[in-house]
Every structure is written in C-alpha cells, then in structure tokens.
Design a protein around this motif. Sequence first.
Motif, mmCIF file in Angstrom:
data_model
loop_
_atom_site.group_PDB
_atom_site.id
_atom_site.type_symbol
_atom_site.label_atom_id
_atom_site.label_comp_id
_atom_site.label_asym_id
_atom_site.label_seq_id
_atom_site.Cartn_x
_atom_site.Cartn_y
_atom_site.Cartn_z
ATOM 1 N N LEU A 104 25.675 99.399 35.591
ATOM 2 C CA LEU A 104 27.015 99.385 36.178
ATOM 3 C C LEU A 104 27.073 100.247 37.436
ATOM 4 O O LEU A 104 26.583 101.370 37.459
ATOM 5 C CB LEU A 104 28.045 99.898 35.170
ATOM 6 N N HIS A 105 27.676 99.700 38.500
ATOM 7 C CA HIS A 105 27.874 100.433 39.750
ATOM 8 C C HIS A 105 29.370 100.548 40.036
ATOM 9 O O HIS A 105 30.150 99.664 39.675
ATOM 10 C CB HIS A 105 27.193 99.710 40.910
ATOM 11 N N VAL A 106 29.749 101.641 40.684
ATOM 12 C CA VAL A 106 31.158 101.874 41.017
ATOM 13 C C VAL A 106 31.284 102.210 42.504
ATOM 14 O O VAL A 106 30.470 102.967 43.039
ATOM 15 C CB VAL A 106 31.744 103.051 40.191
ATOM 16 N N ASN A 107 32.273 101.621 43.150
ATOM 17 C CA ASN A 107 32.557 101.977 44.539
ATOM 18 C C ASN A 107 33.317 103.318 44.542
ATOM 19 O O ASN A 107 34.515 103.365 44.298
ATOM 20 C CB ASN A 107 33.399 100.908 45.226
ATOM 21 N N LYS A 108 32.616 104.394 44.805
ATOM 22 C CA LYS A 108 33.222 105.726 44.787
ATOM 23 C C LYS A 108 33.732 106.152 46.160
ATOM 24 O O LYS A 108 34.300 107.231 46.307
ATOM 25 C CB LYS A 108 32.201 106.747 44.270
ATOM 26 N N LYS A 109 33.529 105.315 47.154
ATOM 27 C CA LYS A 109 33.973 105.643 48.512
ATOM 28 C C LYS A 109 35.489 105.485 48.628
ATOM 29 O O LYS A 109 36.125 104.842 47.801
ATOM 30 C CB LYS A 109 33.255 104.742 49.518
ATOM 31 N N GLU A 110 36.040 106.079 49.669
ATOM 32 C CA GLU A 110 37.474 106.013 49.918
ATOM 33 C C GLU A 110 37.844 104.831 50.810
ATOM 34 O O GLU A 110 38.931 104.784 51.371
ATOM 35 C CB GLU A 110 37.954 107.316 50.570
ATOM 36 N N TYR A 111 36.923 103.906 50.913
ATOM 37 C CA TYR A 111 37.180 102.742 51.755
ATOM 38 C C TYR A 111 36.391 101.557 51.208
ATOM 39 O O TYR A 111 35.438 101.705 50.458
ATOM 40 C CB TYR A 111 36.799 103.013 53.210
ATOM 41 N N GLY A 112 36.816 100.364 51.596
ATOM 42 C CA GLY A 112 36.112 99.144 51.207
ATOM 43 C C GLY A 112 36.748 98.425 50.033
ATOM 44 O O GLY A 112 37.082 99.043 49.020
ATOM 45 N N ILE A 113 36.949 97.115 50.191
ATOM 46 C CA ILE A 113 37.388 96.256 49.089
ATOM 47 C C ILE A 113 36.481 95.029 49.085
ATOM 48 O O ILE A 113 35.953 94.641 50.125
ATOM 49 C CB ILE A 113 38.874 95.825 49.209
ATOM 50 N N PRO A 114 36.270 94.424 47.917
ATOM 51 C CA PRO A 114 35.351 93.273 47.849
ATOM 52 C C PRO A 114 35.946 92.034 48.495
ATOM 53 O O PRO A 114 37.038 91.600 48.131
ATOM 54 C CB PRO A 114 35.147 93.076 46.339
ATOM 55 N N GLN A 115 35.257 91.496 49.476
ATOM 56 C CA GLN A 115 35.719 90.272 50.118
ATOM 57 C C GLN A 115 35.572 89.107 49.156
ATOM 58 O O GLN A 115 34.547 88.934 48.528
ATOM 59 C CB GLN A 115 34.914 90.000 51.385
#
Length: 460
Positions: free
Chosen positions: A247-258
């Motif tokens: 499992l991976h998590v987007n931990k950044k404060e920016y970016g959404i999956p297109q």
Amino acid sequence: MKRSKGPRRLHSLPSSSEINWSKYKNKNYLHFDEPINIEHMKTKLQDSTWVGSYAFLPSIHFEIVFKKYVTITELNDQGKKSKRKEKKDKVRKIFYAAHKDSFIFKYYGDLLNNAYNKYAEKNKIDEIAVAYRNNKIGKNSVDFAYEVFEHLMRQQSAVVISMDFPSFFDNISHKTLKQNIKRVLNVESLQDDWYKVFRNLTKYTYVNKGDIDEFLKNKYGVKKLKKMRLPKIMESNEFREFKKEHLHVNKKEYGIPQGSGMSAVCSNVHLIDFDKEILEWSKEQHENALYRRYCDDLILVIPISNPETNILYSIRDELLAIVGKYKEDGLDIQEEKTEIRLYKNGEILNEQLVPDTLDYLGFVTDGKITRIREKSLFKYYSRAYRKAKTSKRISLATDRPAPKKELYNLYTHLGHRYKGYGNFVSYAYKAHRKMNQLPSQSLIRRQVKRHWYKVHKRLK
C-alpha cells in the motif's frame, strides 16, 4: 475548526433529483471490489452518514509512456532564433478507483460541478473554463476551437498567447483546493461526508498494478489466469495481508489522481481566482479580449492597434508575471509550453513576424486554412492500420475473409453512429462543417477523404 455534523444540508446545491443517473454506468474492470449497479448505490450515495463513514479502497496505479515531439527554440551565432523538434517521453500516471469508490467520486463531482456552475455564473467566469462542464451540453472541442478561431478572425490585428501547465493534476495544492471547494459550496467548513471524499481524493492510497499482477500469477499461474474471469482481485483476508507490504499513500500536500470522477471539476474549482484575475487583466488590455481555458491549456486573444514585436513581448511578460503569482498553487510555466502569435490582415505570424500557425485543441490554422493537427491524424491512421493488420492476420490463420465489422465501425465512415457517438471520421466530418463557417478554408474533410482506400490497402 470542527467540521459540521448531522444530516447533510446541501445549501445551494442541487438535489439528487437533478443528477443524471443515466451517466452512472457500471464497468466490469477487475478491482478490489466487485462491479455494482448504480441502482444498488443510489440510496447510499445520498446518505451523508453512510458516505462519511465509508472506507475507501486503494486505487490501482500504472503508467503509460507516450512518445512526443516538442519544439525547442534556440539562438544561433547571429542571435536569431531557430526551432528544432526533439523527441521526449511523456509519462501519464493512471489511477483508477474501485467500483463503489468511483460512483462516490462521480456523485460528489456532479454536485460540485453544479455548484461551480452557479458560482462561475455569479462571478462572471462561466465562459472561461470549457472542459469538464455539465452545462455545456452538446459542445465539444470542435465548438470551443471554432469559437476562438472565429473571434480571432474578426479582428484586424491581435496578439494570441497559448500555454499549458506541465503535470497540472500532480501539482494541485490541497490547501487552495479545499478553500475553493468551501467557497463554491458556500460553507464555512466541510461536512463529514464532503471531508471524507476530499480527504480520499487528496491523501489517496494506491497499489501498483505490477504488484497485483504478480500476486495473481503466484496464486493461479499464468495459464489458468488467462482462462479465468475473476469477480474481484482477492478476498478480504488476502487484501489485509497484501496491503501491509504494497500500500502507498500520497503524503504530499499537493496532487490529485487524474481520472477520478471528481478530479475533473476540481481542476476548475482550483483555478477560480486565477481565472478571474486573468480575465480582468485581459479586459484591461482590450475590452474585446477573449480568454478560454481547457483544463491546463489556456489561450488569450487580445486585439491590438499597434502590431509590433515589442508589444507582443510586453503583453506576454505581463501575463507570465500574473501566472507566477500562482506557482505555490501548482501552476508552473515552461518557455517551450508558451506560444505567442500575431494575427494581422488574415495571417498568423510568429514572434519574428514570419508566417506561422496557431494550434489549439487539435486544430491548426494559419489564418487562411484550417486543418486537424497532424499528430491526431497520425494516431488515427496508426490505430486503423494496426486493426487492419490484426484482421488480416486472423484471415490468414483461419483461411476465411477478414473480420471487418469492428474495423469499419471504429475507423471508417460506416461507424458514424458507433455507440451513439461516432468515431474519428465522423468527428472530422463534423469539424469540417463547423470550421468551414470560418472566413478561412477548411481542409479537414480532405485530410480523411482517402481513409477507405488506405484502410483497405492494409487488408490486401
């Protein structure tokens, strides 16, 4: 600030009775949950308590690499600019949500889209963003490109600036997006269901498709797997173990999956301040200026009375200064992504005032002739030839006539009603009829005129 609880109140949002449920199609792709019909989801989608407590599943992630040519501008020893084309890899990150998750994102995306329409109309920016709008019914890129070209060709002289933002969805600021969603919804804080959806859109989890493929091969074997039609990837107990390692998590404060059902409208909501400022600036340059944005691709047409090179650079630099103010919101500009043109006496000129072309939404014009972009035409013929080659291979293997129905539907004029939408050829015919209304000549129909001959040549 605490998020509000209790029954969901949509404020000025439309009720679910105004949602077009016919657009909610169940799809049979393999994921961590089984496909589900929208009729079994309607009640739950409208239950804010259920959505607020729903456990989203990870998306599946993989990458597609495209080969593309970009124009590089260079200075020679005499200080003159020259252009050359360079091949680059363009990586598109694909994330696709589980079946239930997909319906949730789409439903809340539709609610947000309807709220954005009202906000945009009230703030006089409704005509700017043309992509992913549900109030531009019956219009597509043909209509939007025609509008820009038609406006341009009515001017005696005008500056045209086009640019796009690289990795746009990957760089969307979560903070700005959240603030703007609240403004569009006209709320001080997001209710639990909205916050849950927003949280899973921004701090999204995912697993790589390669890891899933490896799991399935190890469990079933390659030969058996090819013959199976699995209802879902794995059972619940297997999933609990699988995600511990993969499992991976987007931990950044920016970016959404297109690609999610909500990402599209968020790209417009994210830029409400930007759109308003660019519009106001363009109107300061000339009251008859036109500004349009198709997601991350924007274009401005600004009439001018003094069409000199220094005016072009002055207007461009002012625009880039405004764009630079939004860098923290994820907007970045590369010089190779910015084009400046001058329209003068029915002709498109570049920065050196040499005849050139304007490329917008897949259409190219030099002011006198309008065509479909060569890259689009190349893609169409490449895919048609590949399909014809497959049909020919089947014919040789079976010693029977080549199967042609799907080939005809997808890549010839016979598929003008294919799946209710038509195909590339019918799209080209529509584009030709529309662009032929311009004061320039349309060569679009001529570009696809010999498609029948070319496709059949690959079959023989």
